[in-house]
Write a protein that holds these residues in place. Structure first.
Motif, short mmCIF file in Angstrom:
data_model
loop_
_atom_site.label_atom_id
_atom_site.label_comp_id
_atom_site.label_asym_id
_atom_site.label_seq_id
_atom_site.Cartn_x
_atom_site.Cartn_y
_atom_site.Cartn_z
N LEU A 167 0.83 -1.21 0.00
CA LEU A 167 0.00 0.00 0.00
C LEU A 167 0.86 1.26 0.00
O LEU A 167 0.55 2.23 -0.70
N LEU A 168 1.94 1.23 0.77
CA LEU A 168 2.83 2.38 0.82
C LEU A 168 3.47 2.62 -0.56
O LEU A 168 3.49 3.76 -1.05
N VAL A 169 3.94 1.57 -1.19
CA VAL A 169 4.54 1.69 -2.53
C VAL A 169 3.50 2.22 -3.51
O VAL A 169 3.79 3.12 -4.32
N HIS A 170 2.29 1.71 -3.42
CA HIS A 170 1.22 2.17 -4.32
C HIS A 170 0.93 3.66 -4.12
O HIS A 170 0.86 4.42 -5.10
N SER A 212 3.73 5.76 -5.43
CA SER A 212 3.69 5.76 -6.90
C SER A 212 2.62 6.71 -7.42
O SER A 212 2.82 7.40 -8.43
N LEU A 213 1.49 6.76 -6.73
CA LEU A 213 0.44 7.71 -7.12
C LEU A 213 0.92 9.15 -6.95
O LEU A 213 0.66 10.00 -7.82
N GLU A 214 1.62 9.41 -5.87
CA GLU A 214 2.17 10.76 -5.67
C GLU A 214 3.18 11.10 -6.75
O GLU A 214 3.30 12.25 -7.17
N VAL A 247 11.47 1.76 -1.27
CA VAL A 247 10.62 1.03 -0.32
C VAL A 247 10.32 -0.36 -0.87
O VAL A 247 10.36 -1.35 -0.13
N GLN A 248 10.05 -0.43 -2.16
CA GLN A 248 9.75 -1.73 -2.76
C GLN A 248 10.94 -2.68 -2.67
O GLN A 248 10.80 -3.84 -2.31
N LYS A 249 12.13 -2.16 -2.95
CA LYS A 249 13.34 -2.99 -2.85
C LYS A 249 13.57 -3.46 -1.42
O LYS A 249 13.92 -4.61 -1.19
#
Length: 90
Positions: free
Chosen positions: A47-50, A53-55, A76-78
């Motif tokens: 959710l944080l990565v999503h 990414s939206l930002e 964050v994803q890595k």
């Protein structure tokens, strides 16, 4: 210059001190944010990565800020992929 009187001119030395202080505060925030990654489960990380990414695609942000959001999302994803919980040994 104090923040109580923003109309006063700031000296170059005061500006450098302010920039230095802001850099230190940013470093603390970055470290705190990085440490929080260890507290997130897989769903929260996704959710944080999503959201980041939206930002990164938000047209209300300038291009540089969008790039910073994109890099943070990638970071964050890595990190969330590389965090593997320890398995208890019996």
């Amino acid at each position: 210059m104090t923040t109580d009187k923003p109309e006063e001119a700031m000296t170059f030395g005061e500006l450098l001190a302010l920039i230095g202080d802001q850099q230190r505060r940013l470093t603390v925030l970055e470290n705190a944010f990085s440490s929080l990654m260890f507290c997130l489960d897989d769903r929260a990380s996704q959710l944080l990565v999503h959201n980041l990414s939206l930002e990164a695609q938000n047209q209300n942000h300038d291009e540089q800020l969008q790039q910073h959001f994109a890099r943070l999302a990638e970071s964050v994803q890595k990190r969330s992929v590389s965090i593997v919980p320890d398995t208890p040994t019996l």
